[in-house]
Design an enzyme around this catalytic site. Structure first.
Site, PDB file in Angstrom:
ATOM      1  N   TRP A 197     -18.837  47.612 -22.438  1.00 34.77           N
ATOM      2  CA  TRP A 197     -19.391  48.960 -22.372  1.00 34.77           C
ATOM      3  C   TRP A 197     -20.120  49.299 -23.594  1.00 34.77           C
ATOM      4  O   TRP A 197     -21.236  49.987 -23.516  1.00 34.77           O
ATOM      5  CB  TRP A 197     -18.283  49.756 -21.851  1.00 34.77           C
ATOM      6  CG  TRP A 197     -18.729  51.186 -21.342  1.00 34.77           C
ATOM      7  CD1 TRP A 197     -18.915  52.063 -22.021  1.00 34.77           C
ATOM      8  CD2 TRP A 197     -19.122  51.454 -19.960  1.00 34.77           C
ATOM      9  NE1 TRP A 197     -19.176  53.216 -21.436  1.00 34.77           N
ATOM     10  CE2 TRP A 197     -19.221  52.617 -20.122  1.00 34.77           C
ATOM     11  CE3 TRP A 197     -19.146  50.753 -18.871  1.00 34.77           C
ATOM     12  CZ2 TRP A 197     -19.955  53.427 -18.982  1.00 34.77           C
ATOM     13  CZ3 TRP A 197     -19.479  51.375 -17.692  1.00 34.77           C
ATOM     14  CH2 TRP A 197     -19.756  52.437 -17.764  1.00 34.77           C
TER      15      TRP A 197
ATOM     16  N   HIS B 207     -10.735  48.128 -25.076  1.00 32.73           N
ATOM     17  CA  HIS B 207     -11.091  48.096 -23.582  1.00 32.73           C
ATOM     18  C   HIS B 207     -11.917  46.725 -23.395  1.00 32.73           C
ATOM     19  O   HIS B 207     -12.947  46.960 -22.795  1.00 32.73           O
ATOM     20  CB  HIS B 207     -11.666  49.513 -23.254  1.00 32.73           C
ATOM     21  CG  HIS B 207     -10.677  50.548 -23.128  1.00 32.73           C
ATOM     22  ND1 HIS B 207      -9.721  50.916 -22.163  1.00 32.73           N
ATOM     23  CD2 HIS B 207     -10.233  51.296 -24.257  1.00 32.73           C
ATOM     24  CE1 HIS B 207      -9.071  51.785 -22.440  1.00 32.73           C
ATOM     25  NE2 HIS B 207      -9.185  52.283 -23.665  1.00 32.73           N
TER      26      HIS B 207
ATOM     27  N   HIS C 197      -8.498  44.176 -19.472  1.00 31.78           N
ATOM     28  CA  HIS C 197      -7.733  45.267 -20.089  1.00 31.78           C
ATOM     29  C   HIS C 197      -7.134  46.174 -19.080  1.00 31.78           C
ATOM     30  O   HIS C 197      -7.616  46.276 -17.941  1.00 31.78           O
ATOM     31  CB  HIS C 197      -8.827  46.017 -21.204  1.00 31.78           C
ATOM     32  CG  HIS C 197      -9.881  46.809 -20.409  1.00 31.78           C
ATOM     33  ND1 HIS C 197     -11.110  46.334 -20.363  1.00 31.78           N
ATOM     34  CD2 HIS C 197      -9.745  48.326 -20.076  1.00 31.78           C
ATOM     35  CE1 HIS C 197     -11.566  47.362 -19.677  1.00 31.78           C
ATOM     36  NE2 HIS C 197     -10.805  48.534 -19.625  1.00 31.78           N
TER      37      HIS C 197
ATOM     38  N   HIS D  12     -10.421  57.453 -12.596  1.00 31.48           N
ATOM     39  CA  HIS D  12      -9.594  57.316 -13.569  1.00 31.48           C
ATOM     40  C   HIS D  12      -8.733  58.775 -13.762  1.00 31.48           C
ATOM     41  O   HIS D  12      -7.461  58.610 -14.016  1.00 31.48           O
ATOM     42  CB  HIS D  12     -10.399  57.334 -14.978  1.00 31.48           C
ATOM     43  CG  HIS D  12     -10.966  56.100 -15.386  1.00 31.48           C
ATOM     44  ND1 HIS D  12     -12.109  55.547 -14.622  1.00 31.48           N
ATOM     45  CD2 HIS D  12     -10.418  55.339 -16.145  1.00 31.48           C
ATOM     46  CE1 HIS D  12     -12.303  54.304 -15.245  1.00 31.48           C
ATOM     47  NE2 HIS D  12     -11.392  53.890 -16.146  1.00 31.48           N
TER      48      HIS D  12
ATOM     49  N   HIS E 268      -5.337  57.212 -21.629  1.00 27.55           N
ATOM     50  CA  HIS E 268      -6.751  57.181 -21.832  1.00 27.55           C
ATOM     51  C   HIS E 268      -7.357  58.036 -21.446  1.00 27.55           C
ATOM     52  O   HIS E 268      -8.595  58.713 -22.085  1.00 27.55           O
ATOM     53  CB  HIS E 268      -7.252  55.799 -20.896  1.00 27.55           C
ATOM     54  CG  HIS E 268      -8.522  55.559 -21.142  1.00 27.55           C
ATOM     55  ND1 HIS E 268      -9.244  55.691 -22.084  1.00 27.55           N
ATOM     56  CD2 HIS E 268      -9.488  54.976 -20.181  1.00 27.55           C
ATOM     57  CE1 HIS E 268     -10.514  55.200 -22.210  1.00 27.55           C
ATOM     58  NE2 HIS E 268     -10.719  54.725 -20.818  1.00 27.55           N
TER      59      HIS E 268
ATOM     60  N   ASP F  68      -5.990  50.259 -18.543  1.00 23.99           N
ATOM     61  CA  ASP F  68      -5.969  51.573 -19.131  1.00 23.99           C
ATOM     62  C   ASP F  68      -4.394  52.187 -18.736  1.00 23.99           C
ATOM     63  O   ASP F  68      -4.083  52.197 -17.742  1.00 23.99           O
ATOM     64  CB  ASP F  68      -7.090  52.328 -18.125  1.00 23.99           C
ATOM     65  CG  ASP F  68      -8.345  51.875 -18.508  1.00 23.99           C
ATOM     66  OD1 ASP F  68      -8.723  51.064 -19.452  1.00 23.99           O
ATOM     67  OD2 ASP F  68      -9.343  52.354 -17.690  1.00 23.99           O
TER      68      ASP F  68
ATOM     69  N   GLU G 254      -9.062  46.446 -15.467  1.00 24.05           N
ATOM     70  CA  GLU G 254     -10.326  46.418 -15.212  1.00 24.05           C
ATOM     71  C   GLU G 254     -11.067  45.216 -15.834  1.00 24.05           C
ATOM     72  O   GLU G 254     -10.163  44.273 -16.621  1.00 24.05           O
ATOM     73  CB  GLU G 254     -11.048  47.570 -15.975  1.00 24.05           C
ATOM     74  CG  GLU G 254     -10.856  48.799 -15.253  1.00 24.05           C
ATOM     75  CD  GLU G 254     -11.283  50.020 -16.071  1.00 24.05           C
ATOM     76  OE1 GLU G 254     -11.496  51.217 -15.470  1.00 24.05           O
ATOM     77  OE2 GLU G 254     -11.298  50.245 -17.221  1.00 24.05           O
TER      78      GLU G 254
END
Length: 213
Positions: free
Chosen positions: A17, A45, A49, A161, A55, A51, A173
């Site tokens: 990202w 991340h 990974h 989220h 987060h 979350d 993810e």
């Protein structure tokens, strides 16, 4: 038994990202050192990974304190390769995921956007309504095969989220489900690194299918 490794390899050119991993050679046999030693700089991340609630929710559970019972146990891999954009409540009903504690969505991301080294212009994600439906059904972990569980249209509001993490549901993810046949006869083993008070962590994740299942 059959083991499916759904973990992305971590390397400097991988899909990421933001800032991609950096590797420094600290010691090497080629340079006359006693051993080979590397230092890695990477975000929590990176790659496949998890979350943690922390987060998106200040004061919520960090990754080192999430329950292993949510990360290990029976899981369903749901075929959503027919979906474009957002996975909807109607998609969940058609797939029969009600009552599942660990739900992994296999989409067209696995064979396409997930295999690229740069972020794709579009990908499949989970609608906020579908996220809330999963929460109401008692889900503990939801996984998807891309950088984020949000579709490309929702990366400004982060609706899924907020819903999932706000309810204490873990998000997995970047799960590579390309080679995994859809079905409900898997055991998930997903172990994020125990980074103290962190908002998430890279993980090694596998799916196990026993003989006869």
């Amino acid at each position: 038994m059959e083991i499916f490794d759904i973990t992305l390899p971590i390397h400097p050119e991988m899909l990421h990202w933001g800032r991609k991993p950096e590797v420094e050679i600290v010691e090497s046999l080629a340079n006359g050192d006693a051993s080979n030693v590397t230092r890695w700089r990477l975000g929590a991340h990176t790659g496949t990974h998890v979350d943690a609630p922390a987060h998106f929710v200040d004061g919520a559970t960090p990754i080192d304190k999430v329950s292993l019972h949510s990360l290990v146990g029976p899981a369903i891999v749901v075929d959503m390769t027919h979906v474009t954009g957002d996975i909807t409540v109607e998609d969940l009903k058609a797939a029969g995921v009600s009552g599942q504690r660990r739900v992994l969505f296999k989409t067209t991301n696995s064979g396409g956007p997930l295999k690229q080294t740069d972020r794709a212009p579009s990908w499949v994600g989970l609608s906020p309504e579908a996220a809330k439906s999963l929460i109401d059904d008692g889900v503990e972990l939801v996984g998807i095969d891309y950088l984020t569980i949000e579709s490309h249209t929702r990366t400004d509001t982060w609706d899924a989220h907020h819903a999932l993490l706000g309810a204490g549901v873990l998000i997995l993810e970047n799960a590579d489900l390309d080679a995994v046949p859809p079905g409900a006869d898997y055991e998930l083993v997903c172990l994020p690194t125990k980074l103290v008070d962190a908002d998430g962590s890279f993980a090694r994740a596998i799916l196990i299918r026993r003989e006869g299942q």
